[in-house]
Design a protein around this motif. Structure first.
Motif, PDB file in Angstrom:
ATOM      1  N   ILE A  59       0.833  -1.211   0.000  1.00 20.62           N
ATOM      2  CA  ILE A  59       0.000   0.000   0.000  1.00 20.62           C
ATOM      3  C   ILE A  59       0.865   1.256   0.000  1.00 20.62           C
ATOM      4  N   ASN A  60       1.888   1.270   0.845  1.00 19.47           N
ATOM      5  CA  ASN A  60       2.768   2.439   0.929  1.00 19.47           C
ATOM      6  C   ASN A  60       3.494   2.696  -0.388  1.00 19.47           C
ATOM      7  N   ALA A  61       3.900   1.600  -1.047  1.00 17.64           N
ATOM      8  CA  ALA A  61       4.590   1.755  -2.334  1.00 17.64           C
ATOM      9  C   ALA A  61       3.662   2.361  -3.385  1.00 17.64           C
ATOM     10  N   VAL A  62       2.415   1.898  -3.415  1.00 16.29           N
ATOM     11  CA  VAL A  62       1.447   2.415  -4.388  1.00 16.29           C
ATOM     12  C   VAL A  62       1.129   3.880  -4.095  1.00 16.29           C
ATOM     13  N   LYS A  63       0.933   4.206  -2.846  1.00 11.83           N
ATOM     14  CA  LYS A  63       0.634   5.590  -2.469  1.00 11.83           C
ATOM     15  C   LYS A  63       1.794   6.520  -2.821  1.00 11.83           C
ATOM     16  N   LYS A  64       3.001   6.041  -2.604  1.00 13.56           N
ATOM     17  CA  LYS A  64       4.186   6.849  -2.927  1.00 13.56           C
ATOM     18  C   LYS A  64       4.293   7.063  -4.432  1.00 13.56           C
ATOM     19  N   GLY A  65       4.000   6.020  -5.192  1.00 10.43           N
ATOM     20  CA  GLY A  65       4.118   6.131  -6.639  1.00 10.43           C
ATOM     21  C   GLY A  65       3.007   6.951  -7.272  1.00 10.43           C
ATOM     22  N   ARG A  66       1.789   6.761  -6.797  1.00 10.64           N
ATOM     23  CA  ARG A  66       0.642   7.430  -7.420  1.00 10.64           C
ATOM     24  C   ARG A  66       0.342   8.793  -6.803  1.00 10.64           C
ATOM     25  N   GLY A  67       0.704   8.988  -5.551  1.00  6.22           N
ATOM     26  CA  GLY A  67       0.524  10.284  -4.904  1.00  6.22           C
ATOM     27  C   GLY A  67      -0.924  10.730  -4.843  1.00  6.22           C
ATOM     28  N   ASP A  68      -1.144  12.026  -5.132  1.00 12.65           N
ATOM     29  CA  ASP A  68      -2.478  12.623  -5.023  1.00 12.65           C
ATOM     30  C   ASP A  68      -3.430  12.155  -6.126  1.00 12.65           C
ATOM     31  N   ARG A  69      -2.933  11.411  -7.092  1.00 12.68           N
ATOM     32  CA  ARG A  69      -3.813  10.942  -8.170  1.00 12.68           C
ATOM     33  C   ARG A  69      -4.785   9.870  -7.683  1.00 12.68           C
ATOM     34  N   LEU A  70      -4.427   9.174  -6.595  1.00 13.88           N
ATOM     35  CA  LEU A  70      -5.295   8.129  -6.048  1.00 13.88           C
ATOM     36  C   LEU A  70      -6.492   8.725  -5.315  1.00 13.88           C
ATOM     37  N   GLN A  71      -7.658   8.167  -5.539  1.00 13.46           N
ATOM     38  CA  GLN A  71      -8.835   8.550  -4.770  1.00 13.46           C
ATOM     39  C   GLN A  71      -8.704   8.016  -3.342  1.00 13.46           C
ATOM     40  N   ASP A  72      -9.222   8.761  -2.401  1.00 13.91           N
ATOM     41  CA  ASP A  72      -9.155   8.356  -0.994  1.00 13.91           C
ATOM     42  C   ASP A  72     -10.293   7.386  -0.690  1.00 13.91           C
ATOM     43  N   LYS A  73     -10.118   6.146  -1.142  1.00 15.86           N
ATOM     44  CA  LYS A  73     -11.143   5.128  -0.938  1.00 15.86           C
ATOM     45  C   LYS A  73     -10.479   3.842  -0.419  1.00 15.86           C
ATOM     46  N   PRO A  74     -10.888   3.367   0.748  1.00 17.54           N
ATOM     47  CA  PRO A  74     -10.268   2.172   1.335  1.00 17.54           C
ATOM     48  C   PRO A  74     -10.360   0.927   0.457  1.00 17.54           C
ATOM     49  N   GLU A  75     -11.415   0.839  -0.365  1.00 14.05           N
ATOM     50  CA  GLU A  75     -11.583  -0.370  -1.178  1.00 14.05           C
ATOM     51  C   GLU A  75     -10.488  -0.521  -2.232  1.00 14.05           C
ATOM     52  N   LEU A  76      -9.751   0.565  -2.482  1.00 14.81           N
ATOM     53  CA  LEU A  76      -8.641   0.469  -3.433  1.00 14.81           C
ATOM     54  C   LEU A  76      -7.591  -0.545  -2.977  1.00 14.81           C
ATOM     55  N   PHE A  77      -7.480  -0.732  -1.678  1.00 18.35           N
ATOM     56  CA  PHE A  77      -6.448  -1.610  -1.121  1.00 18.35           C
ATOM     57  C   PHE A  77      -7.038  -2.887  -0.516  1.00 18.35           C
ATOM     58  N   SER A  78      -8.234  -3.243  -0.984  1.00 21.87           N
ATOM     59  CA  SER A  78      -8.929  -4.408  -0.429  1.00 21.87           C
ATOM     60  C   SER A  78      -8.673  -5.691  -1.219  1.00 21.87           C
ATOM     61  N   GLY A  79      -7.931  -5.582  -2.321  1.00 19.27           N
ATOM     62  CA  GLY A  79      -7.711  -6.745  -3.165  1.00 19.27           C
ATOM     63  C   GLY A  79      -8.664  -6.809  -4.348  1.00 19.27           C
ATOM     64  N   LEU A  80      -9.588  -5.853  -4.445  1.00 19.46           N
ATOM     65  CA  LEU A  80     -10.512  -5.825  -5.580  1.00 19.46           C
ATOM     66  C   LEU A  80      -9.788  -5.431  -6.860  1.00 19.46           C
ATOM     67  N   ILE A  81     -10.386  -5.763  -7.992  1.00 17.94           N
ATOM     68  CA  ILE A  81      -9.793  -5.460  -9.285  1.00 17.94           C
ATOM     69  C   ILE A  81     -10.826  -4.764 -10.149  1.00 17.94           C
ATOM     70  N   TRP A  82     -10.370  -3.800 -10.964  1.00 20.64           N
ATOM     71  CA  TRP A  82     -11.284  -2.993 -11.772  1.00 20.64           C
ATOM     72  C   TRP A  82     -10.892  -3.053 -13.241  1.00 20.64           C
ATOM     73  N   SER A  83     -11.825  -2.700 -14.097  1.00 18.01           N
ATOM     74  CA  SER A  83     -11.515  -2.553 -15.517  1.00 18.01           C
ATOM     75  C   SER A  83     -10.751  -1.238 -15.706  1.00 18.01           C
ATOM     76  N   GLY A  84     -10.125  -1.080 -16.867  1.00 20.48           N
ATOM     77  CA  GLY A  84      -9.402   0.154 -17.131  1.00 20.48           C
ATOM     78  C   GLY A  84     -10.308   1.368 -17.091  1.00 20.48           C
ATOM     79  N   GLU A  85     -11.522   1.198 -17.593  1.00 16.28           N
ATOM     80  CA  GLU A  85     -12.496   2.299 -17.584  1.00 16.28           C
ATOM     81  C   GLU A  85     -12.839   2.712 -16.156  1.00 16.28           C
ATOM     82  N   GLN A  86     -12.970   1.734 -15.263  1.00 15.00           N
ATOM     83  CA  GLN A  86     -13.263   2.042 -13.855  1.00 15.00           C
ATOM     84  C   GLN A  86     -12.031   2.562 -13.120  1.00 15.00           C
ATOM     85  N   ALA A  87     -10.851   2.071 -13.505  1.00  8.90           N
ATOM     86  CA  ALA A  87      -9.618   2.433 -12.803  1.00  8.90           C
ATOM     87  C   ALA A  87      -9.217   3.880 -13.042  1.00  8.90           C
TER      88      ALA A  87
END
Length: 329
Positions: free
Chosen positions: A241-269
Protein backbone atom coordinates in the motif's frame (compact mmCIF):
# COMPACT_ATOMS: atom_id res chain seq x y z
CA UNK A 1 45.94 -99.16 -50.93
CA UNK A 2 45.05 -97.05 -53.93
CA UNK A 3 41.52 -96.78 -52.64
CA UNK A 4 42.83 -95.52 -49.29
CA UNK A 5 44.99 -92.88 -50.96
CA UNK A 6 42.10 -91.89 -53.16
CA UNK A 7 39.80 -91.46 -50.14
CA UNK A 8 42.52 -89.54 -48.29
CA UNK A 9 42.91 -87.19 -51.23
CA UNK A 10 39.18 -86.64 -51.32
CA UNK A 11 39.18 -85.81 -47.58
CA UNK A 12 42.01 -83.35 -48.05
CA UNK A 13 40.23 -81.69 -50.96
CA UNK A 14 37.01 -81.48 -48.92
CA UNK A 15 38.86 -80.00 -45.96
CA UNK A 16 40.51 -77.43 -48.17
CA UNK A 17 37.13 -76.50 -49.59
CA UNK A 18 35.70 -76.16 -46.08
CA UNK A 19 38.66 -74.07 -44.98
CA UNK A 20 38.26 -71.93 -48.08
CA UNK A 21 34.54 -71.41 -47.44
CA UNK A 22 35.18 -70.67 -43.75
CA UNK A 23 37.97 -68.24 -44.65
CA UNK A 24 35.76 -66.43 -47.13
CA UNK A 25 32.92 -66.31 -44.58
CA UNK A 26 35.21 -64.86 -41.93
CA UNK A 27 36.63 -62.36 -44.39
CA UNK A 28 33.12 -61.37 -45.43
CA UNK A 29 32.17 -60.92 -41.74
CA UNK A 30 35.24 -58.77 -41.12
CA UNK A 31 34.49 -56.69 -44.20
CA UNK A 32 30.89 -56.27 -43.10
CA UNK A 33 31.98 -55.22 -39.61
CA UNK A 34 34.39 -52.70 -41.08
CA UNK A 35 31.66 -51.40 -43.36
CA UNK A 36 29.29 -51.02 -40.39
CA UNK A 37 31.97 -49.22 -38.38
CA UNK A 38 32.68 -46.86 -41.26
CA UNK A 39 28.97 -46.11 -41.68
CA UNK A 40 28.63 -45.74 -37.91
CA UNK A 41 31.49 -43.24 -37.83
CA UNK A 42 29.99 -41.44 -40.83
CA UNK A 43 26.58 -41.06 -39.21
CA UNK A 44 28.14 -39.96 -35.91
CA UNK A 45 30.13 -37.29 -37.70
CA UNK A 46 27.05 -36.29 -39.67
CA UNK A 47 25.01 -35.99 -36.45
CA UNK A 48 27.81 -34.00 -34.77
CA UNK A 49 27.94 -31.63 -37.75
CA UNK A 50 24.15 -31.26 -37.69
CA UNK A 51 24.25 -30.57 -33.95
CA UNK A 52 26.97 -27.92 -34.39
CA UNK A 53 24.94 -26.26 -37.16
CA UNK A 54 21.86 -26.13 -34.91
CA UNK A 55 23.89 -24.67 -32.02
CA UNK A 56 25.41 -22.16 -34.42
CA UNK A 57 21.97 -21.11 -35.58
CA UNK A 58 20.80 -20.69 -31.99
CA UNK A 59 23.88 -18.59 -31.25
CA UNK A 60 23.71 -16.47 -34.39
CA UNK A 61 19.98 -15.69 -34.40
CA UNK A 62 19.97 -13.49 -31.25
CA UNK A 63 22.94 -11.51 -32.57
CA UNK A 64 21.21 -10.85 -35.88
CA UNK A 65 17.94 -9.99 -34.17
CA UNK A 66 19.77 -7.64 -31.79
CA UNK A 67 21.19 -5.74 -34.75
CA UNK A 68 17.94 -5.62 -36.70
CA UNK A 69 15.78 -4.26 -33.90
CA UNK A 70 17.70 -0.96 -33.92
CA UNK A 71 16.96 -0.46 -37.65
CA UNK A 72 13.94 0.84 -39.50
CA UNK A 73 12.06 -1.10 -42.18
CA UNK A 74 14.61 0.02 -44.79
CA UNK A 75 17.56 -1.24 -42.75
CA UNK A 76 18.72 2.21 -41.64
CA UNK A 77 19.83 2.79 -38.02
CA UNK A 78 17.20 4.43 -35.82
CA UNK A 79 18.20 7.76 -34.30
CA UNK A 80 15.45 7.77 -31.67
CA UNK A 81 12.97 5.24 -30.37
CA UNK A 82 10.81 4.15 -27.45
CA UNK A 83 12.32 1.36 -25.37
CA UNK A 84 9.85 -1.41 -24.50
CA UNK A 85 10.30 -3.92 -21.67
CA UNK A 86 7.76 -6.72 -21.48
CA UNK A 87 6.58 -8.06 -18.10
CA UNK A 88 4.53 -11.15 -18.86
CA UNK A 89 3.29 -14.02 -16.72
CA UNK A 90 4.14 -14.78 -13.12
CA UNK A 91 6.63 -12.49 -11.43
CA UNK A 92 9.09 -14.87 -9.75
CA UNK A 93 12.81 -15.53 -9.48
CA UNK A 94 12.58 -18.52 -11.84
CA UNK A 95 10.42 -17.02 -14.60
CA UNK A 96 10.94 -14.66 -17.53
CA UNK A 97 9.44 -11.91 -15.35
CA UNK A 98 12.14 -12.16 -12.68
CA UNK A 99 13.61 -9.08 -11.03
CA UNK A 100 17.06 -9.91 -12.44
CA UNK A 101 15.83 -9.92 -16.03
CA UNK A 102 13.59 -6.87 -15.67
CA UNK A 103 16.18 -4.72 -13.88
CA UNK A 104 18.88 -5.72 -16.38
CA UNK A 105 16.65 -4.50 -19.20
CA UNK A 106 15.80 -1.32 -17.26
CA UNK A 107 19.45 -0.38 -16.74
CA UNK A 108 20.23 -0.90 -20.41
CA UNK A 109 17.23 1.14 -21.56
CA UNK A 110 17.85 4.03 -19.15
CA UNK A 111 21.50 4.28 -20.27
CA UNK A 112 20.70 4.19 -23.99
CA UNK A 113 20.93 7.79 -25.29
CA UNK A 114 18.68 6.99 -28.27
CA UNK A 115 15.86 5.69 -26.05
CA UNK A 116 13.65 8.75 -25.57
CA UNK A 117 11.48 7.03 -22.96
CA UNK A 118 10.72 3.59 -21.56
CA UNK A 119 7.46 1.66 -21.60
CA UNK A 120 6.77 -1.30 -19.32
CA UNK A 121 4.39 -3.45 -21.37
CA UNK A 122 2.61 -5.39 -18.60
CA UNK A 123 0.48 -8.49 -18.92
CA UNK A 124 0.75 -10.19 -15.52
CA UNK A 125 -1.47 -11.12 -12.59
CA UNK A 126 1.37 -10.65 -10.10
CA UNK A 127 3.62 -12.95 -8.13
CA UNK A 128 6.43 -12.58 -5.63
CA UNK A 129 6.31 -9.41 -3.46
CA UNK A 130 10.10 -9.56 -3.10
CA UNK A 131 10.71 -9.65 -6.86
CA UNK A 132 8.15 -6.89 -7.40
CA UNK A 133 9.77 -4.72 -4.72
CA UNK A 134 13.22 -5.21 -6.26
CA UNK A 135 11.95 -3.89 -9.59
CA UNK A 136 10.00 -1.04 -7.95
CA UNK A 137 13.09 0.13 -6.03
CA UNK A 138 15.34 -0.12 -9.09
CA UNK A 139 12.96 1.97 -11.19
CA UNK A 140 12.99 4.71 -8.55
CA UNK A 141 16.79 4.55 -8.33
CA UNK A 142 17.27 4.83 -12.09
CA UNK A 143 14.75 7.69 -12.35
CA UNK A 144 16.92 9.74 -9.97
CA UNK A 145 20.06 9.09 -12.05
CA UNK A 146 18.71 9.50 -15.58
CA UNK A 147 16.56 12.27 -16.97
CA UNK A 148 14.18 9.90 -18.72
CA UNK A 149 10.50 9.14 -18.23
CA UNK A 150 9.12 5.65 -17.76
CA UNK A 151 5.54 4.62 -18.49
CA UNK A 152 3.53 1.48 -17.78
CA UNK A 153 0.98 0.11 -20.24
CA UNK A 154 -1.34 -2.59 -18.89
CA UNK A 155 -2.62 -5.02 -21.48
CA UNK A 156 -5.07 -7.78 -20.45
CA UNK A 157 -4.11 -7.61 -16.79
CA UNK A 158 -1.82 -5.63 -14.53
CA UNK A 159 -2.69 -6.77 -11.05
CA UNK A 160 -1.15 -7.19 -7.63
CA UNK A 161 2.66 -7.53 -7.96
CA UNK A 162 2.46 -6.30 -11.55
CA UNK A 163 0.60 -3.18 -10.40
CA UNK A 164 3.18 -2.79 -7.61
CA UNK A 165 5.82 -2.42 -10.35
CA UNK A 166 3.60 -0.20 -12.51
CA UNK A 167 3.06 2.25 -9.66
CA UNK A 168 6.75 3.20 -9.85
CA UNK A 169 6.26 4.52 -13.40
CA UNK A 170 5.68 8.20 -14.08
CA UNK A 171 2.33 7.40 -15.70
CA UNK A 172 0.16 4.29 -16.14
CA UNK A 173 -2.04 3.56 -19.14
CA UNK A 174 -4.41 0.70 -19.95
CA UNK A 175 -7.19 -0.37 -22.25
CA UNK A 176 -10.75 0.26 -21.11
CA UNK A 177 -11.21 -3.52 -20.68
CA UNK A 178 -7.86 -4.18 -18.94
CA UNK A 179 -7.95 -5.58 -15.41
CA UNK A 180 -6.19 -3.28 -12.94
CA UNK A 181 -5.55 -3.32 -9.20
CA UNK A 182 -5.85 -6.26 -6.81
CA UNK A 183 -3.72 -4.54 -4.19
CA UNK A 184 -3.58 -7.37 -1.68
CA UNK A 185 -1.54 -10.30 -0.43
CA UNK A 186 -2.25 -14.02 -0.40
CA UNK A 187 -0.60 -17.23 0.74
CA UNK A 188 -2.44 -20.44 -0.09
CA UNK A 189 -1.90 -24.09 0.76
CA UNK A 190 -3.95 -27.22 1.50
CA UNK A 191 -4.87 -29.06 4.66
CA UNK A 192 -4.60 -32.87 4.75
CA UNK A 193 -5.16 -33.48 8.46
CA UNK A 194 -6.43 -37.04 8.96
CA UNK A 195 -5.81 -38.07 5.36
CA UNK A 196 -2.72 -40.16 6.07
CA UNK A 197 -4.45 -41.87 9.00
CA UNK A 198 -7.34 -42.88 6.77
CA UNK A 199 -4.83 -44.33 4.31
CA UNK A 200 -3.04 -46.24 7.02
CA UNK A 201 0.15 -44.18 6.67
CA UNK A 202 2.14 -43.03 9.71
CA UNK A 203 3.91 -39.70 9.23
CA UNK A 204 6.92 -38.82 11.35
CA UNK A 205 7.78 -35.13 11.66
CA UNK A 206 10.81 -33.95 13.62
CA UNK A 207 11.42 -30.26 14.39
CA UNK A 208 13.75 -28.24 16.60
CA UNK A 209 11.44 -25.28 17.11
CA UNK A 210 8.02 -24.95 18.66
CA UNK A 211 6.48 -23.42 15.54
CA UNK A 212 8.88 -24.73 12.89
CA UNK A 213 6.16 -26.76 11.13
CA UNK A 214 3.29 -24.29 11.47
CA UNK A 215 2.76 -24.31 7.68
CA UNK A 216 2.79 -28.09 7.48
CA UNK A 217 -0.37 -29.17 5.59
CA UNK A 218 -0.59 -32.46 7.53
CA UNK A 219 -0.67 -30.81 10.97
CA UNK A 220 -3.79 -29.31 12.59
CA UNK A 221 -4.08 -25.53 12.57
CA UNK A 222 -3.19 -23.52 15.64
CA UNK A 223 -5.09 -20.30 16.44
CA UNK A 224 -1.98 -18.43 17.64
CA UNK A 225 0.00 -19.50 14.59
CA UNK A 226 -2.81 -18.41 12.28
CA UNK A 227 -2.83 -14.96 13.87
CA UNK A 228 0.94 -14.76 13.53
CA UNK A 229 0.74 -15.65 9.83
CA UNK A 230 -1.98 -13.04 9.27
CA UNK A 231 0.30 -10.43 10.85
CA UNK A 232 3.06 -11.38 8.42
CA UNK A 233 0.70 -11.00 5.45
CA UNK A 234 -0.64 -7.70 6.82
CA UNK A 235 2.91 -6.38 7.09
CA UNK A 236 3.57 -7.18 3.44
CA UNK A 237 0.20 -5.65 2.52
CA UNK A 238 1.11 -2.39 4.26
CA UNK A 239 4.41 -2.32 2.36
CA UNK A 240 2.47 -2.77 -0.88
CA UNK A 241 0.00 0.00 0.00
CA UNK A 242 2.77 2.44 0.93
CA UNK A 243 4.59 1.75 -2.33
CA UNK A 244 1.45 2.42 -4.39
CA UNK A 245 0.63 5.59 -2.47
CA UNK A 246 4.19 6.85 -2.93
CA UNK A 247 4.12 6.13 -6.64
CA UNK A 248 0.64 7.43 -7.42
CA UNK A 249 0.52 10.28 -4.90
CA UNK A 250 -2.48 12.62 -5.02
CA UNK A 251 -3.81 10.94 -8.17
CA UNK A 252 -5.29 8.13 -6.05
CA UNK A 253 -8.83 8.55 -4.77
CA UNK A 254 -9.15 8.36 -0.99
CA UNK A 255 -11.14 5.13 -0.94
CA UNK A 256 -10.27 2.17 1.33
CA UNK A 257 -11.58 -0.37 -1.18
CA UNK A 258 -8.64 0.47 -3.43
CA UNK A 259 -6.45 -1.61 -1.12
CA UNK A 260 -8.93 -4.41 -0.43
CA UNK A 261 -7.71 -6.75 -3.16
CA UNK A 262 -10.51 -5.83 -5.58
CA UNK A 263 -9.79 -5.46 -9.28
CA UNK A 264 -11.28 -2.99 -11.77
CA UNK A 265 -11.52 -2.55 -15.52
CA UNK A 266 -9.40 0.15 -17.13
CA UNK A 267 -12.50 2.30 -17.58
CA UNK A 268 -13.26 2.04 -13.85
CA UNK A 269 -9.62 2.43 -12.80
CA UNK A 270 -9.21 5.80 -14.53
CA UNK A 271 -11.49 7.91 -12.24
CA UNK A 272 -10.09 6.04 -9.23
CA UNK A 273 -6.60 7.29 -10.05
CA UNK A 274 -5.16 3.84 -10.56
CA UNK A 275 -4.22 4.78 -14.15
CA UNK A 276 -3.62 8.07 -15.99
CA UNK A 277 -5.27 7.34 -19.32
CA UNK A 278 -6.43 4.85 -21.91
CA UNK A 279 -3.80 4.00 -24.52
CA UNK A 280 -1.85 1.18 -26.12
CA UNK A 281 1.93 0.94 -26.31
CA UNK A 282 1.91 2.10 -29.94
CA UNK A 283 -0.40 5.07 -29.41
CA UNK A 284 1.51 6.13 -26.30
CA UNK A 285 4.83 6.07 -28.16
CA UNK A 286 3.33 7.96 -31.09
CA UNK A 287 1.13 10.55 -29.36
CA UNK A 288 2.70 11.10 -25.92
CA UNK A 289 6.38 10.16 -26.15
CA UNK A 290 6.65 11.32 -29.79
CA UNK A 291 8.99 8.43 -30.67
CA UNK A 292 6.81 5.94 -32.60
CA UNK A 293 9.54 3.38 -33.34
CA UNK A 294 9.53 0.64 -30.69
CA UNK A 295 12.66 -1.28 -29.66
CA UNK A 296 12.26 -4.30 -27.39
CA UNK A 297 14.81 -4.31 -24.54
CA UNK A 298 13.33 -7.36 -22.81
CA UNK A 299 15.99 -9.80 -21.65
CA UNK A 300 15.36 -13.05 -23.46
CA UNK A 301 16.92 -16.46 -23.00
CA UNK A 302 18.76 -18.01 -25.91
CA UNK A 303 16.85 -20.42 -28.13
CA UNK A 304 18.58 -23.52 -26.80
CA UNK A 305 17.64 -22.71 -23.20
CA UNK A 306 14.03 -22.04 -24.19
CA UNK A 307 13.98 -25.35 -26.05
CA UNK A 308 15.22 -27.24 -23.00
CA UNK A 309 12.64 -25.58 -20.79
CA UNK A 310 9.92 -26.67 -23.16
CA UNK A 311 10.94 -30.24 -22.43
CA UNK A 312 9.38 -29.79 -19.01
CA UNK A 313 12.22 -29.03 -16.61
CA UNK A 314 10.75 -25.67 -15.62
CA UNK A 315 7.31 -27.17 -15.14
CA UNK A 316 8.72 -29.83 -12.83
CA UNK A 317 10.65 -27.20 -10.90
CA UNK A 318 7.56 -25.06 -10.38
CA UNK A 319 5.52 -28.12 -9.36
CA UNK A 320 7.83 -28.81 -6.42
CA UNK A 321 8.07 -25.13 -5.44
CA UNK A 322 6.57 -24.54 -1.99
CA UNK A 323 2.84 -23.84 -2.05
CA UNK A 324 3.02 -21.57 1.03
CA UNK A 325 5.04 -18.79 -0.60
CA UNK A 326 3.57 -15.30 -0.21
CA UNK A 327 2.08 -13.93 -3.41
CA UNK A 328 0.84 -10.48 -4.47
CA UNK A 329 -2.35 -11.53 -6.26
Amino acid sequence: MSDFNHNNNNDNALNQQLYSVLEKTLQAGVIEQRRKRRWGIFFKLLFALYFLIIIGMFAATPVLNEQRKFMDSDGNPLNEYTAVIRIEGEIAATTDASADKITTALRKAFKDPKAKAIVLRINSGGGSPVQSAYVYDEINRLKKIHNKKIYAVIMDIGASGAYYIASAADEIYADQASLVGSIGVTAASFGFVGTLEKLGIERRLYTSGEHKAFLDPFSPQNVNENEFWKDVLNTVHVQFINAVKKGRGDRLQDKPELFSGLIWSGEQALPLGLIDGLASTGSLARDVIKAPDLVDFTVQEDGFTRFMKKLGSETIQRFFYTSSEIQLR
